[in-house]
Every structure is written in C-alpha cells, then in structure tokens.
Design an enzyme around this catalytic site. Structure first.
Site, PDB file in Angstrom:
ATOM      1  N   GLU A  47       0.836  -1.199   0.000  1.00 33.04           N
ATOM      2  CA  GLU A  47       0.000   0.000   0.000  1.00 33.04           C
ATOM      3  C   GLU A  47       0.875   1.254   0.000  1.00 33.04           C
ATOM      4  O   GLU A  47       0.602   2.221  -0.721  1.00 33.04           O
ATOM      5  CB  GLU A  47      -0.903  -0.004   1.231  1.00 33.04           C
ATOM      6  CG  GLU A  47      -1.759   1.249   1.383  1.00 33.04           C
ATOM      7  CD  GLU A  47      -2.173   1.474   2.820  1.00 33.04           C
ATOM      8  OE1 GLU A  47      -2.500   2.625   3.160  1.00 33.04           O
ATOM      9  OE2 GLU A  47      -2.161   0.507   3.607  1.00 33.04           O
ATOM     10  N   ASP A  51       0.686   3.866  -3.059  1.00 36.01           N
ATOM     11  CA  ASP A  51       0.325   5.264  -2.818  1.00 36.01           C
ATOM     12  C   ASP A  51       1.305   6.195  -3.513  1.00 36.01           C
ATOM     13  O   ASP A  51       0.913   7.189  -4.136  1.00 36.01           O
ATOM     14  CB  ASP A  51       0.303   5.535  -1.313  1.00 36.01           C
ATOM     15  CG  ASP A  51       0.089   7.002  -0.991  1.00 36.01           C
ATOM     16  OD1 ASP A  51      -1.032   7.492  -1.182  1.00 36.01           O
ATOM     17  OD2 ASP A  51       1.056   7.667  -0.566  1.00 36.01           O
ATOM     18  N   GLU A 123      -4.520   0.566  -3.526  1.00 38.08           N
ATOM     19  CA  GLU A 123      -3.139   1.056  -3.566  1.00 38.08           C
ATOM     20  C   GLU A 123      -2.147  -0.094  -3.488  1.00 38.08           C
ATOM     21  O   GLU A 123      -1.105  -0.067  -4.157  1.00 38.08           O
ATOM     22  CB  GLU A 123      -2.905   2.039  -2.423  1.00 38.08           C
ATOM     23  CG  GLU A 123      -3.611   3.371  -2.617  1.00 38.08           C
ATOM     24  CD  GLU A 123      -3.304   4.360  -1.523  1.00 38.08           C
ATOM     25  OE1 GLU A 123      -3.221   5.562  -1.827  1.00 38.08           O
ATOM     26  OE2 GLU A 123      -3.149   3.943  -0.346  1.00 38.08           O
TER      27      GLU A 123
END
EC number: 3.1.26.3
Length: 232
Positions: A47, A51, A123
């Site tokens: 993640e 991101d 993400e």
C-alpha cells in the site's frame, strides 16, 4: 485467487508472474493476524508503494493535462482523485472488494465494504503491479480505470463548493458559516449523512453523502445553486 486472476486478465490484460505478490496485495492485516503461525504477509507495505506511484502518475497526468492551472488547483484536484472515497470507488469498479482476504471479525463487522480497507487494497494492488511489471503497466491500468472519470469531470464537480460559498458570502465582510449533521442512517461501516449549512443561524442548503465531508460539499453546492438571495 484464480477468479481474481481471470478478472484481471479479461478486463485489464494483466497476468501476474508472481501470484504470491498478488495474493499479498489483497491480504488485510486482520487475516494475517488470525493466521500468524502461517507467517502470511499482509498488504501494508505494498500500500505504501502503491500510494507513491499513484501520486506520481496522477501528478504527471494533471501537470500535462492542465498547463494553465496553478499549483494550488492541481493539488486540490489530485487530492480529490486519491482520497479514500475515490480509491474505494475504483476498487469496487474493478470488483476488488470480492477478493480481499479478511479476518473473521473484520468480515463480520462489514470490513469488505469499508472505504478504508478497499482504498488500501487498491493502492496495494498498484504497488504489486509495479513490482511484478513496471511503472508503464501501472500507468496503463490507471489510464483505464481512473483517468476516464477525471476527464468526465467527476472530481471537478465537488472540488471547492465550500470555499466558493464562503467567498460569495464574505464578499461584504465576515459572516458565520456553520455545517451541522441533521441525521445519519445505515450501519456503522456504510453510513449516509444528511447535513445542512447555516449562515448566521439560518439554514441555506442541505446535502447528503457517504461521509460528512461529502455531505457538506453537497450542502454548499445546494446553497450556491439557490443563489445568494436565499442566503441572506
């Protein structure tokens, strides 16, 4: 994971070489914690990576797409695109909510429909795709899933109704603007909020949304569309 692989192949022409990496992207911490003895990896690190690449690619797109927009406007638009509610929507569009591995408690409490979990998984998938393929493949996926919505104006619509309303009302001096929740309905993981905006104690607009922020934006939009005459 076979069904997920089929969805990715049929809809996005994506085939992972590292199936374990794909599985990790869809493994929530609650599932990993319930299976500690198996030493299962969860998706938080992916993640983090996803991101970063999402921010980069959206920033590049906006910079090239809107050569005359100032930095502040670009930042606001990017924030709308990558906010939690948006990412969760992209995940649902891709059917990702069906494939997230959750712990029993998280599943029971409605975690599969929770925006935070869906956004994080989206993400994490981008991070996994970057590692398994390259940034070009991530860009191709983003241009297929996200950019059409941007170009359709979905994120421009609510970029700044609250600020716009404030500017309209305060042109002749400061006024007291306040937003308050009228009601909230639905289960804890899927609430709908009704909000009204008040000026000097007078209600001038109402709106509804799946978060307080979105409902406030809708209330501000409602007030703006009514015109200033109804606000004073």
């Amino acid at each position: 994971m076979k069904e997920l692989q089929t969805v990715l192949k049929n809809h996005f022409a994506i085939e992972f070489a590292d199936k374990n990496l794909l599985e990790t992207a869809f493994t929530h911490t609650s599932y990993a914690n319930e299976h500690r003895l198996l030493k299962i990896s969860h998706n938080e690190r992916l993640e983090f990576l996803g991101d970063a690449v999402l921010q980069l690619l959206i920033s590049e797109y906006l910079y090239k797409k809107y050569p005359k927009k100032p930095e502040g406007d670009l930042s606001k638009l990017r924030a709308m695109i990558v906010r939690e509610e948006s990412l969760a929507g992209f995940a649902r569009d891709c059917q990702f909510n069906q494939f997230i591995k959750l712990g029993k408690g998280e599943e029971k409490s409605g975690g599969r429909n929770r925006d935070t979990i869906l956004g994080d998984a989206f993400e994490a998938f981008l991070g996994a795709l970057l590692l398994d393929k390259d940034v070009a493949k991530v860009k191709e996926f983003i241009y297929q899933v996200i950019i059409p919505k941007v170009e359709a104006g979905e994120f421009e619509m609510i970029t700044d109704y609250k600020t716009h309303l404030q500017e309209l009302l305060q042109v002749n001096g400061d006024v007291a603007i306040r937003y308050q929740v009228i009601s909230e309905t639905g289960p804890a993981h899927d609430k709908v909020f009704d909000v009204e905006v008040l000026v000097e104690g007078k209600s001038i607009g109402q709106g509804q949304g799946r978060s307080k922020k979105l409902a406030e934006q809708e209330a501000a939009k409602n007030a703006v569309e009514k015109g200033l005459d109804s606000c004073i």
